[in-house]
Enzyme design. Structure first.
Site, PDB file in Angstrom:
ATOM      1  N   ASP A  32       3.433  97.800  54.985  1.00  0.00           N
ATOM      2  CA  ASP A  32       4.760  97.625  54.225  1.00  0.00           C
ATOM      3  C   ASP A  32       4.783  99.157  53.723  1.00  0.00           C
ATOM      4  O   ASP A  32       3.953  99.764  53.292  1.00  0.00           O
ATOM      5  CB  ASP A  32       4.390  96.275  53.104  1.00  0.00           C
ATOM      6  CG  ASP A  32       5.598  96.142  52.398  1.00  0.00           C
ATOM      7  OD1 ASP A  32       5.970  95.004  52.749  1.00  0.00           O
ATOM      8  OD2 ASP A  32       6.103  96.918  51.660  1.00  0.00           O
ATOM      9  N   TYR A  62       1.446 102.566  60.239  1.00  0.00           N
ATOM     10  CA  TYR A  62       1.696 102.001  61.568  1.00  0.00           C
ATOM     11  C   TYR A  62       0.411 102.222  62.867  1.00  0.00           C
ATOM     12  O   TYR A  62       0.156 101.565  63.529  1.00  0.00           O
ATOM     13  CB  TYR A  62       3.107 102.729  61.989  1.00  0.00           C
ATOM     14  CG  TYR A  62       4.116 102.138  61.310  1.00  0.00           C
ATOM     15  CD1 TYR A  62       4.722 100.885  61.696  1.00  0.00           C
ATOM     16  CD2 TYR A  62       4.651 102.810  60.217  1.00  0.00           C
ATOM     17  CE1 TYR A  62       5.676 100.296  60.930  1.00  0.00           C
ATOM     18  CE2 TYR A  62       5.789 102.001  59.551  1.00  0.00           C
ATOM     19  CZ  TYR A  62       6.344 100.930  59.939  1.00  0.00           C
ATOM     20  OH  TYR A  62       7.305 100.463  59.277  1.00  0.00           O
ATOM     21  N   GLY A  76      12.367  93.864  55.039  1.00  0.00           N
ATOM     22  CA  GLY A  76      13.822  93.881  54.834  1.00  0.00           C
ATOM     23  C   GLY A  76      14.040  94.204  53.268  1.00  0.00           C
ATOM     24  O   GLY A  76      13.250  94.427  52.545  1.00  0.00           O
ATOM     25  N   ARG A  85      27.993  90.643  52.998  1.00  0.00           N
ATOM     26  CA  ARG A  85      26.752  90.388  53.966  1.00  0.00           C
ATOM     27  C   ARG A  85      26.576  91.410  55.092  1.00  0.00           C
ATOM     28  O   ARG A  85      25.402  91.709  55.830  1.00  0.00           O
ATOM     29  CB  ARG A  85      27.251  88.925  54.726  1.00  0.00           C
ATOM     30  CG  ARG A  85      26.037  88.025  54.680  1.00  0.00           C
ATOM     31  CD  ARG A  85      26.271  86.502  55.113  1.00  0.00           C
ATOM     32  NE  ARG A  85      25.358  86.142  55.982  1.00  0.00           N
ATOM     33  CZ  ARG A  85      25.795  86.017  57.393  1.00  0.00           C
ATOM     34  NH1 ARG A  85      26.991  86.001  57.879  1.00  0.00           N
ATOM     35  NH2 ARG A  85      24.835  85.312  58.184  1.00  0.00           N
ATOM     36  N   VAL A 119      18.522  85.913  60.889  1.00  0.00           N
ATOM     37  CA  VAL A 119      17.223  86.096  62.109  1.00  0.00           C
ATOM     38  C   VAL A 119      17.997  86.402  63.415  1.00  0.00           C
ATOM     39  O   VAL A 119      17.412  87.336  64.168  1.00  0.00           O
ATOM     40  CB  VAL A 119      16.276  85.029  61.978  1.00  0.00           C
ATOM     41  CG1 VAL A 119      16.912  83.724  62.429  1.00  0.00           C
ATOM     42  CG2 VAL A 119      15.120  85.497  62.806  1.00  0.00           C
ATOM     43  N   SER A 140      12.472  83.946  65.070  1.00  0.00           N
ATOM     44  CA  SER A 140      11.922  82.614  64.651  1.00  0.00           C
ATOM     45  C   SER A 140      12.837  81.563  64.490  1.00  0.00           C
ATOM     46  O   SER A 140      12.843  80.428  64.960  1.00  0.00           O
ATOM     47  CB  SER A 140      11.489  82.550  63.096  1.00  0.00           C
ATOM     48  OG  SER A 140      12.204  83.127  62.200  1.00  0.00           O
ATOM     49  N   ASP A 145      14.060  74.953  61.121  1.00  0.00           N
ATOM     50  CA  ASP A 145      15.167  73.762  60.986  1.00  0.00           C
ATOM     51  C   ASP A 145      14.617  72.730  61.890  1.00  0.00           C
ATOM     52  O   ASP A 145      14.892  71.339  61.654  1.00  0.00           O
ATOM     53  CB  ASP A 145      16.509  74.273  61.444  1.00  0.00           C
ATOM     54  CG  ASP A 145      16.878  75.574  60.767  1.00  0.00           C
ATOM     55  OD1 ASP A 145      17.314  75.880  59.943  1.00  0.00           O
ATOM     56  OD2 ASP A 145      16.328  76.686  61.279  1.00  0.00           O
ATOM     57  N   THR A 146      14.095  72.860  62.991  1.00  0.00           N
ATOM     58  CA  THR A 146      13.668  71.795  63.906  1.00  0.00           C
ATOM     59  C   THR A 146      12.462  70.958  63.423  1.00  0.00           C
ATOM     60  O   THR A 146      12.692  69.548  63.241  1.00  0.00           O
ATOM     61  CB  THR A 146      13.360  72.286  65.285  1.00  0.00           C
ATOM     62  OG1 THR A 146      14.484  72.841  65.959  1.00  0.00           O
ATOM     63  CG2 THR A 146      12.432  71.398  66.184  1.00  0.00           C
ATOM     64  N   ARG A 148      12.224  70.485  60.042  1.00  0.00           N
ATOM     65  CA  ARG A 148      12.719  69.801  59.177  1.00  0.00           C
ATOM     66  C   ARG A 148      13.338  68.560  59.641  1.00  0.00           C
ATOM     67  O   ARG A 148      13.391  67.329  59.011  1.00  0.00           O
ATOM     68  CB  ARG A 148      13.596  70.665  58.323  1.00  0.00           C
ATOM     69  CG  ARG A 148      12.929  71.774  57.514  1.00  0.00           C
ATOM     70  CD  ARG A 148      14.034  72.805  57.095  1.00  0.00           C
ATOM     71  NE  ARG A 148      13.613  73.658  55.822  1.00  0.00           N
ATOM     72  CZ  ARG A 148      13.993  74.890  55.574  1.00  0.00           C
ATOM     73  NH1 ARG A 148      15.256  75.438  56.463  1.00  0.00           N
ATOM     74  NH2 ARG A 148      13.373  75.537  54.866  1.00  0.00           N
ATOM     75  N   ARG A 150      12.889  66.926  62.520  1.00  0.00           N
ATOM     76  CA  ARG A 150      11.633  66.111  62.706  1.00  0.00           C
ATOM     77  C   ARG A 150      11.060  65.531  61.748  1.00  0.00           C
ATOM     78  O   ARG A 150      10.635  64.236  61.919  1.00  0.00           O
ATOM     79  CB  ARG A 150      10.558  66.786  63.609  1.00  0.00           C
ATOM     80  CG  ARG A 150      11.390  67.144  65.250  1.00  0.00           C
ATOM     81  CD  ARG A 150      10.404  67.885  65.968  1.00  0.00           C
ATOM     82  NE  ARG A 150      11.075  68.247  67.264  1.00  0.00           N
ATOM     83  CZ  ARG A 150      10.169  68.783  68.264  1.00  0.00           C
ATOM     84  NH1 ARG A 150       8.944  68.949  68.460  1.00  0.00           N
ATOM     85  NH2 ARG A 150      10.980  69.427  69.438  1.00  0.00           N
ATOM     86  N   HIS A 172      20.484  80.045  63.138  1.00  0.00           N
ATOM     87  CA  HIS A 172      19.651  79.627  62.030  1.00  0.00           C
ATOM     88  C   HIS A 172      20.385  79.762  60.659  1.00  0.00           C
ATOM     89  O   HIS A 172      20.734  80.993  60.044  1.00  0.00           O
ATOM     90  CB  HIS A 172      18.252  80.563  61.881  1.00  0.00           C
ATOM     91  CG  HIS A 172      17.466  80.228  60.593  1.00  0.00           C
ATOM     92  ND1 HIS A 172      16.883  79.110  60.272  1.00  0.00           N
ATOM     93  CD2 HIS A 172      17.232  81.096  59.559  1.00  0.00           C
ATOM     94  CE1 HIS A 172      16.340  79.175  58.987  1.00  0.00           C
ATOM     95  NE2 HIS A 172      16.467  80.591  58.798  1.00  0.00           N
TER      96      HIS A 172
HETATM   97  P1  ADP Z   1      10.928  87.964  52.063  1.00  0.00           P
HETATM   98  O1  ADP Z   1      11.136  86.952  51.009  1.00  0.00           O
HETATM   99  O2  ADP Z   1      12.168  87.883  53.313  1.00  0.00           O
HETATM  100  O3  ADP Z   1       9.531  88.253  52.614  1.00  0.00           O
HETATM  101  P2  ADP Z   1      10.500  90.364  50.245  1.00  0.00           P
HETATM  102  O4  ADP Z   1      11.499  91.167  49.485  1.00  0.00           O
HETATM  103  O5  ADP Z   1       9.307  89.448  49.696  1.00  0.00           O
HETATM  104  O6  ADP Z   1      11.318  89.248  51.307  1.00  0.00           O
HETATM  105  O7  ADP Z   1       9.637  90.975  51.426  1.00  0.00           O
HETATM  106  C1  ADP Z   1      10.264  92.362  52.095  1.00  0.00           C
HETATM  107  C2  ADP Z   1       9.232  93.426  52.563  1.00  0.00           C
HETATM  108  O8  ADP Z   1       9.822  94.219  53.145  1.00  0.00           O
HETATM  109  C3  ADP Z   1       8.864  94.201  50.929  1.00  0.00           C
HETATM  110  O9  ADP Z   1       7.539  93.986  50.869  1.00  0.00           O
HETATM  111  C4  ADP Z   1       9.320  95.514  51.222  1.00  0.00           C
HETATM  112  O10 ADP Z   1       8.662  96.287  50.574  1.00  0.00           O
HETATM  113  C5  ADP Z   1       9.164  95.482  52.857  1.00  0.00           C
HETATM  114  N1  ADP Z   1      10.007  96.518  53.350  1.00  0.00           N
HETATM  115  C6  ADP Z   1      11.346  96.783  53.324  1.00  0.00           C
HETATM  116  N2  ADP Z   1      11.646  97.927  53.825  1.00  0.00           N
HETATM  117  C7  ADP Z   1      10.704  98.372  54.525  1.00  0.00           C
HETATM  118  C8  ADP Z   1      10.493  99.528  55.563  1.00  0.00           C
HETATM  119  N3  ADP Z   1      11.422 100.282  55.758  1.00  0.00           N
HETATM  120  N4  ADP Z   1       9.314  99.521  55.895  1.00  0.00           N
HETATM  121  C9  ADP Z   1       8.255  98.733  56.004  1.00  0.00           C
HETATM  122  N5  ADP Z   1       8.419  97.670  54.724  1.00  0.00           N
HETATM  123  C10 ADP Z   1       9.632  97.457  54.327  1.00  0.00           C
END
Ligand code: ADP
Length: 310
Positions: A32, A62, A76, A85, A119, A140, A145-146, A148, A150, A172
């Protein structure tokens, strides 16, 4: 088998927790951009492992993904106030441009398993960015949803959800399609099974289950801000199919040549999942309303993906 997870937030960590506890992988590695978060999640989960399995759980960068057979992409960014969006999608596409490049540099033979929302769109973006064959880029999709669907049917019939065979198809999201017409319990068509058991499925029951499946995430988010245990277990289920080459039939999202008259779009239909990724697709027999609904769902996704520039 080594499993990589990029994104150690709620969804990524829940997937890692489910994979580690069920012992379906020998090691899980979290990456992360928030290094402290990845370390903390790995540490916390590794303390749960001795109670249940012997999976090794680490955080790393990595380079540490080298040799991973499956890499879950759960990274994300979240929506900013006032952001559309599509703008959010653009920012998440940028995150994926960086992440997919880094992952493939280290482990070019991995199967990519996409969890980030929306997704289906993120799956199609990953397929484009990676250039991998469609069967190795799996979203995923509607696996949750599937489950849920079932689960609610099982509750109504008072039988195990595992004895219910019913799928949610398409996006999804809001346009998803509950395939009632081909649902079965045991080997019997659903409606006949339900009547025999004295738990008939009236229109009101159908509407209640439809609402329960379609709006499950909204209800959970209202109560706790996010959903993650369900999808975490769903991701672990897909990993299990791959790790053990189980050839399970699961509703997952993959770029598909033609679905309900729409070309090259990522969405969910039942697919056979094994060590190579997606081994086969199955187009269920649907009634006219369901066919039309699946066409609408596929068209909606197609319009969105065409608006994303990479
Ligand atoms: P979700 O509920 O979808 O898991 P979160 O916000 O809890 O959403 O988790 C998304 C994770 O993605 C965060 O921990 C964030 O630090 C990580 N993240 C965002 N951008 C990057 C990136 N470029 N490289 C690696 N991790 C990332």
């Amino acid at each position: 088998m080594k499993i990589g997870i990029v994104g150690a937030g709620m969804v990524g960590s829940s997937a890692g927790y489910a994979i580690a506890l069920t012992g379906i992988a020998s090691s899980v590695i979290f990456v992360d951009r928030n290094v402290d978060l990845a370390r903390a999640q790995a540490e916390d989960i590794s303390h749960a492992v001795p109670f249940m399995s012997s999976c090794v759980v680490h955080a790393g960068d990595y380079a540490d993904l080298k040799g991973a057979s499956v890499v879950i992409l759960a990274a994300g960014v979240s929506q900013k106030p006032g952001e559309t969006r599509l703008e959010l999608l653009g920012r998440n596409a940028n995150v994926f441009r960086e992440v997919v490049g880094e992952v493939l540099r280290v482990t070019p033979d991995a199967i990519l398993l996409i969890a980030s929302n929306p997704v289906d769109i993120m799956t199609q973006i990953t397929a484009r960015l990676s250039g991998l064959p469609a069967g190795r880029v799996i979203g995923s999709g509607t696996i949750l949803d599937t489950a849920r669907f079932r689960s609610l049917l099982g509750r109504h019939l008072r039988i195990s959800p595992q004895s219910v065979h019913a799928y949610v198809l398409g996006e999804h999201g809001d346009s998803e399609v509950l395939a009632w017409s081909n649902a079965r319990a045991g080997s019997e068509p659903l409606l006949s099974f339900a009547t025999q058991l004295g738990t008939p499925i009236s229109d009101a029951v159908k509407a209640e289950i439809d609402d329960g499946v379609r709006n499950a995430a909204y209800k959970i988010i209202n109560g706790k801000g996010a959903t993650y245990y369900g999808i975490g277990a769903g991701l672990a289920r897909i990993v299990k199919s791959i790790a053990q080459d189980q050839q399970d039939v699961l509703s997952v999202s993959v770029v598909t040549r033609n679905v309900a008259g729409v070309a090259d779009v990522a969405l969910s239909i039942p697919r056979v999942v094994g060590a190579a990724g997606i081994c086969a697709d199955m187009m269920p027999t649907l009634d006219e309303d369901e066919k039309e609904a699946l066409h609408r769902s596929a068209s909606l996704l197609k319009t969105t993906i065409e608006a994303v520039t990479l």
